[in-house]
Design an enzyme around this catalytic site. Sequence first.
Site, short mmCIF file in Angstrom:
data_model
loop_
_atom_site.label_atom_id
_atom_site.label_comp_id
_atom_site.label_asym_id
_atom_site.label_seq_id
_atom_site.Cartn_x
_atom_site.Cartn_y
_atom_site.Cartn_z
N ARG A 97 -16.89 -9.97 -13.10
CA ARG A 97 -16.76 -10.27 -14.41
C ARG A 97 -18.02 -8.82 -14.51
O ARG A 97 -18.26 -8.62 -16.12
CB ARG A 97 -17.92 -11.27 -14.44
CG ARG A 97 -17.65 -12.24 -14.77
CD ARG A 97 -18.49 -13.64 -14.70
NE ARG A 97 -18.62 -13.81 -13.40
CZ ARG A 97 -19.58 -15.48 -12.65
NH1 ARG A 97 -20.25 -16.08 -13.58
NH2 ARG A 97 -19.85 -14.77 -11.52
N GLN A 98 -17.69 -7.30 -13.61
CA GLN A 98 -18.74 -6.48 -14.18
C GLN A 98 -17.45 -5.73 -14.15
O GLN A 98 -17.72 -5.26 -13.76
CB GLN A 98 -19.56 -5.87 -12.73
CG GLN A 98 -20.50 -7.49 -13.05
CD GLN A 98 -22.12 -6.52 -11.64
OE1 GLN A 98 -22.33 -5.81 -12.24
NE2 GLN A 98 -21.98 -7.48 -11.41
N HIS A 131 -10.72 -12.25 -13.50
CA HIS A 131 -11.54 -12.78 -14.47
C HIS A 131 -10.87 -11.94 -15.81
O HIS A 131 -10.59 -12.26 -16.86
CB HIS A 131 -12.31 -11.93 -14.10
CG HIS A 131 -13.60 -11.85 -15.59
ND1 HIS A 131 -13.46 -13.63 -16.26
CD2 HIS A 131 -14.32 -11.22 -16.67
CE1 HIS A 131 -14.43 -13.45 -16.77
NE2 HIS A 131 -14.93 -12.15 -17.57
N ASP A 171 -13.90 -20.37 -24.86
CA ASP A 171 -14.53 -19.32 -26.13
C ASP A 171 -13.34 -18.36 -26.33
O ASP A 171 -12.63 -18.66 -26.24
CB ASP A 171 -15.46 -18.70 -25.23
CG ASP A 171 -14.27 -18.03 -23.43
OD1 ASP A 171 -13.14 -17.76 -24.11
OD2 ASP A 171 -15.81 -17.58 -23.01
N LYS A 194 -17.81 -19.69 -30.75
CA LYS A 194 -18.96 -19.83 -30.46
C LYS A 194 -19.83 -18.80 -31.16
O LYS A 194 -19.17 -17.30 -31.58
CB LYS A 194 -19.52 -19.35 -29.13
CG LYS A 194 -19.55 -20.51 -28.09
CD LYS A 194 -20.52 -20.56 -26.83
CE LYS A 194 -19.67 -19.30 -26.15
NZ LYS A 194 -19.78 -18.77 -25.06
N ARG A 196 -23.29 -16.85 -33.16
CA ARG A 196 -24.86 -16.95 -33.73
C ARG A 196 -24.59 -15.87 -35.04
O ARG A 196 -24.48 -14.70 -34.81
CB ARG A 196 -25.70 -16.21 -32.94
CG ARG A 196 -26.94 -16.25 -32.41
CD ARG A 196 -27.65 -15.77 -31.65
NE ARG A 196 -27.48 -15.73 -30.29
CZ ARG A 196 -27.65 -16.13 -29.34
NH1 ARG A 196 -28.67 -17.54 -29.86
NH2 ARG A 196 -27.11 -16.79 -27.89
N ASP A 220 -10.14 -22.12 -18.39
CA ASP A 220 -11.18 -21.16 -17.94
C ASP A 220 -11.29 -20.37 -16.64
O ASP A 220 -10.02 -21.36 -15.94
CB ASP A 220 -12.11 -21.60 -18.33
CG ASP A 220 -13.49 -19.71 -19.26
OD1 ASP A 220 -12.12 -18.84 -18.77
OD2 ASP A 220 -14.46 -20.30 -19.53
N GLY A 226 -22.06 -24.25 -15.82
CA GLY A 226 -21.40 -25.41 -16.19
C GLY A 226 -21.73 -24.94 -17.95
O GLY A 226 -21.50 -25.62 -18.81
N THR A 228 -21.20 -22.81 -19.75
CA THR A 228 -19.78 -22.90 -22.13
C THR A 228 -19.00 -24.47 -21.70
O THR A 228 -18.77 -25.31 -22.79
CB THR A 228 -18.78 -22.16 -20.66
OG1 THR A 228 -19.39 -20.68 -20.34
CG2 THR A 228 -17.76 -21.62 -21.80
C1 R5P Z 1 -16.55 -15.91 -19.56
O1 R5P Z 1 -16.29 -15.49 -19.98
C2 R5P Z 1 -15.73 -16.75 -18.36
O2 R5P Z 1 -14.23 -16.82 -18.98
C3 R5P Z 1 -16.56 -18.18 -18.25
O3 R5P Z 1 -16.62 -18.97 -19.15
C4 R5P Z 1 -18.31 -17.66 -17.77
O4 R5P Z 1 -18.19 -17.46 -16.80
C5 R5P Z 1 -18.34 -19.62 -17.48
O5 R5P Z 1 -20.02 -19.31 -16.99
P1 R5P Z 1 -20.53 -20.65 -17.34
O6 R5P Z 1 -20.32 -21.77 -16.22
O7 R5P Z 1 -22.44 -19.86 -16.92
O8 R5P Z 1 -20.88 -20.50 -18.92
#
Ligand code: R5P
Length: 314
Positions: A97-98, A131, A171, A194, A196, A220, A226, A228
């Site tokens: 993710r980085q 990812h 998302d 999502k 804001r 995903d 959890g 998201t």
């Molecule tokens: C985000 O880009 C990933 O695809 C996942 O949606 C995310 O890592 C899920 O994270 P969490 O379960 O903390 O919401």
Amino acid sequence: MKSSIKIVAGNASRPLAEAIAAYLEKPLALCLVRRFADMEIFVELQENVRGEDVFIVQSTSFPANDHLMELLIMIDAARRSSARRITAVVPYFGYARQDRRTSGRTPISAKLVANLITEAGADRVMTLDLHAGQIQGFFDIPTDNLFAAPVMVRDIKERLDPVDRMVVSPDVGGVVRARALAKRIDAPLAIVDKRRERPGESEVMNIIGEVEGRSCILVDDIVDSGGTLVNAAEALLAQGAKDVYAYITHGVLSGGAVSRIAASKLKELVITDSIQPTAAVKLARNIRVATIAPLLGEAIGRTADESSVSSLFA
Ligand code: R5P
């Protein structure tokens, strides 16, 4: 050809490595991994790997840094033992993710991890549902990014009625992945958007697509806290979805994620064993683990035989 394969298990992925070895009808290579008193990692391959095609199976999952270091040391041990070829099989690639600089003065840790694995002596990398697919380009050695989709598709087809099933991306960033699965099971696609609207205001979940009366399948790559997933499930049910399932490759499930999911309205979360499930995961009322061992075993066998891996996903 498969006679020269050696499967070595790291501590993060021992049961998965055992299942892969069983699929390939091979014993796991004997390898001692232990700690010195100050927690330094020591590795000793306890059988000859000279001239062998060595596959080291180790997800860099929690505790990510320990498991990463263990992987690097195992690669080094295999290299110094004259393995013919070393493949780092990293079903869950931590730090993925980085993969970009999100602001000034920050690292690209996924690239650093790729450099470390290469520098340690890996000749190839095999991973699963990265990812971001572009992370393959962080390596200058051959990298196979496999997909859990065939395992997910089989499970969905066995369990969910084709008449009302619908794939949902939780998302906007996950649309490509969700669309690919929707195509495979011939289902329509919806998206949770999502937003804001103004700083300080809470996020609004808009659903793009008609989900009323549908069995929604959230797709995903990672479920971590959890958040998201649970929020998306609530938004879908509020829009009249019949029920909500989730198929997510990597069950990171940090902190209170398992209880959050167990307490949610999610009918079932299906994850894979890319990350070794904890006791809490195994006991959770609505979490099930589908194994990717045969898929990885087949990909390893084909790599050893120099035959096509991509045709596994055609
Ligand atoms: C985000 O880009 C990933 O695809 C996942 O949606 C995310 O890592 C899920 O994270 P969490 O379960 O903390 O919401």
